[in-house]
Design an enzyme around this catalytic site. Structure first.
Site, mmCIF file in Angstrom:
data_model
loop_
_atom_site.group_PDB
_atom_site.id
_atom_site.type_symbol
_atom_site.label_atom_id
_atom_site.label_comp_id
_atom_site.label_asym_id
_atom_site.label_seq_id
_atom_site.Cartn_x
_atom_site.Cartn_y
_atom_site.Cartn_z
ATOM 1 N N ASP A 81 -0.911 10.443 -8.177
ATOM 2 C CA ASP A 81 -0.541 9.397 -7.220
ATOM 3 C C ASP A 81 0.029 8.133 -7.835
ATOM 4 O O ASP A 81 0.226 7.146 -7.129
ATOM 5 C CB ASP A 81 -1.737 9.046 -6.339
ATOM 6 C CG ASP A 81 -2.921 8.518 -7.132
ATOM 7 O OD1 ASP A 81 -2.917 8.616 -8.373
ATOM 8 O OD2 ASP A 81 -3.872 8.012 -6.502
ATOM 9 N N GLU A 82 0.320 8.116 -9.122
ATOM 10 C CA GLU A 82 0.911 6.908 -9.709
ATOM 11 C C GLU A 82 1.750 7.259 -10.929
ATOM 12 O O GLU A 82 1.520 8.255 -11.602
ATOM 13 C CB GLU A 82 -0.163 5.876 -10.055
ATOM 14 C CG GLU A 82 -1.185 6.338 -11.061
ATOM 15 C CD GLU A 82 -2.159 5.227 -11.435
ATOM 16 O OE1 GLU A 82 -1.734 4.060 -11.582
ATOM 17 O OE2 GLU A 82 -3.347 5.537 -11.593
#
EC number: 2.7.7.7
Length: 351
Positions: free
Chosen positions: A103-104
């Site tokens: 997610d990043e």
């Protein structure tokens, strides 16, 4: 001067669940293990966070704070598919992409011709494209160096972005709490505060030699970050070699039963982190770490093809009995070493 963007999806796992099941959007939900299995929360949506539910919190505690919390086991296939789509969007703007997890990621857009070369506009367009194509929101930070971009991405959540220009850096750092620097945990922050060091501005007044004497290599990192120095490149070839989780204890423990309970609590988080890195990656070794109250530490590991809690507990028990002596234990950790992809391919292909 480089142009670095850090993109962080907003409560990613929970957001995917709410997108796929709109009935979940306005109620408190969390992804995590069950209370009966001493599970921990992986991600909580914003309605759940209003009750104090947070990532890495024991599920039992989360349910006490929010008795009507809807607990979901997680769908990593869906999360991985969404993550691949997001990564594809990144690649439309630059080839210099360094994922930190599903997610990043960091992006280096220094030489990108898109949006007239403006990192601010690129970040805004990426976030809008993610929403248009996946119905998910992302936050972003823009800065000349990696650690500041990561900090900035957290300053205007959810669904926002924050820009730190080169001219902004000195003023931003002067009042930045040291606890905001990636790698400065609660224990380190408390130790620094006891020395009267709370902000990067405080570190700027310190002698580097003193920091090196007190903190070793970490002292140099503190000094450099407080000056805005971070020469790390965005590494698109970054390969994760190990995955681990550990806990520094508020009080030393002296009973094996306490250590076993901590392992039971840490294990679901190790499972979660391993799944995020690559669920189908083979494991070379797994092991445990104990740090004692004299700050000596020991690590015990052995070859094991897949993550196994019972084996970790047996290994920890053996280490506890053979190496602890009368010392208290102040940290317990679990880790796995991942198999080199080259060797993994050879094992899969065989002869």
């Amino acid at each position: 001067m480089r142009k670095i963007i850090h993109v962080d999806m907003d409560c990613f796992f929970a957001a995917v669940e709410m997108r796929d099941n709109p009935a979940l959007r306005d109620i408190p939900i969390a992804i995590g293990g069950s209370r009966e299995r001493r599970g921990v929360i992986s991600t909580a949506n914003y309605p759940a966070r209003q009750f104090g539910v947070r990532s890495a919190m024991p599920t039992a505690m989360a349910l006490k704070l929010c008795p009507h919390l809807t607990l979901l086991p997680g769908r990593f296939v869906a999360y991985k598919e969404a993550s691949r789509h997001v990564r594809d969007i990144f690649s439309r703007y630059t080839s210099l992409i360094e994922p930190l997890s599903l997610d990043e990621a960091w992006l280096d857009v220094t030489d990108s011709p898109h949006c007239y070369g403006s990192a601010t506009l690129i970040a805004r367009e990426i976030r809008q494209t993610i929403f248009n194509e996946l119905q998910l929101t992302a936050s972003a930070g823009v800065a000349p160096v990696k650690f500041l971009a990561k900090i900035a991405s957290d300053l205007n959540k959810p669904n926002g972005q924050y820009v730190i220009t080169p001219a902004d850096v000195p003023g931003f750092l002067k009042t930045l709490p040291l606890a905001k620097i990636p790698g400065v945990g609660k224990v380190s922050a408390a130790k620094l505060e006891n020395m009267g060091l709370r902000t990067c501005g405080d570190i700027q007044q310190c002698d580097l030699a003193m920091l090196l004497k007190r903190f070793g290599k970490f002292g140099r990192v503190l000094w450099e970050r407080s000056q805005g120095i971070d020469e790390r490149d965005v590494n698109s070839e970054r390969l994760r070699k190990s995955v681990g989780v550990e806990r520094t204890l508020a009080e030393d423990i002296h009973e094996w039963s306490d250590c076993e309970a901590i392992i039971e609590h840490l294990y679901p988080e190790l499972e979660r982190r391993l799944a995020i890195v690559k669920p189908d990656l083979l494991i070379a070794r797994q092991g445990v770490k104990l740090k004692f109250n004299d700050f000596q530490q020991t690590t015990q590991e052995h070859v094991w093809p897949q993550l196994n809690k019972e084996d970790l507990i047996i290994t920890a028990r053996k280490t506890w009995n053979e190496r602890r002596g009368e010392r208290g234990v102040r940290l317990v950790g679990l880790h796995v070493t991942l198999l080199d992809p080259q060797l993994e391919r050879q094992l899969v292909l065989g002869l």
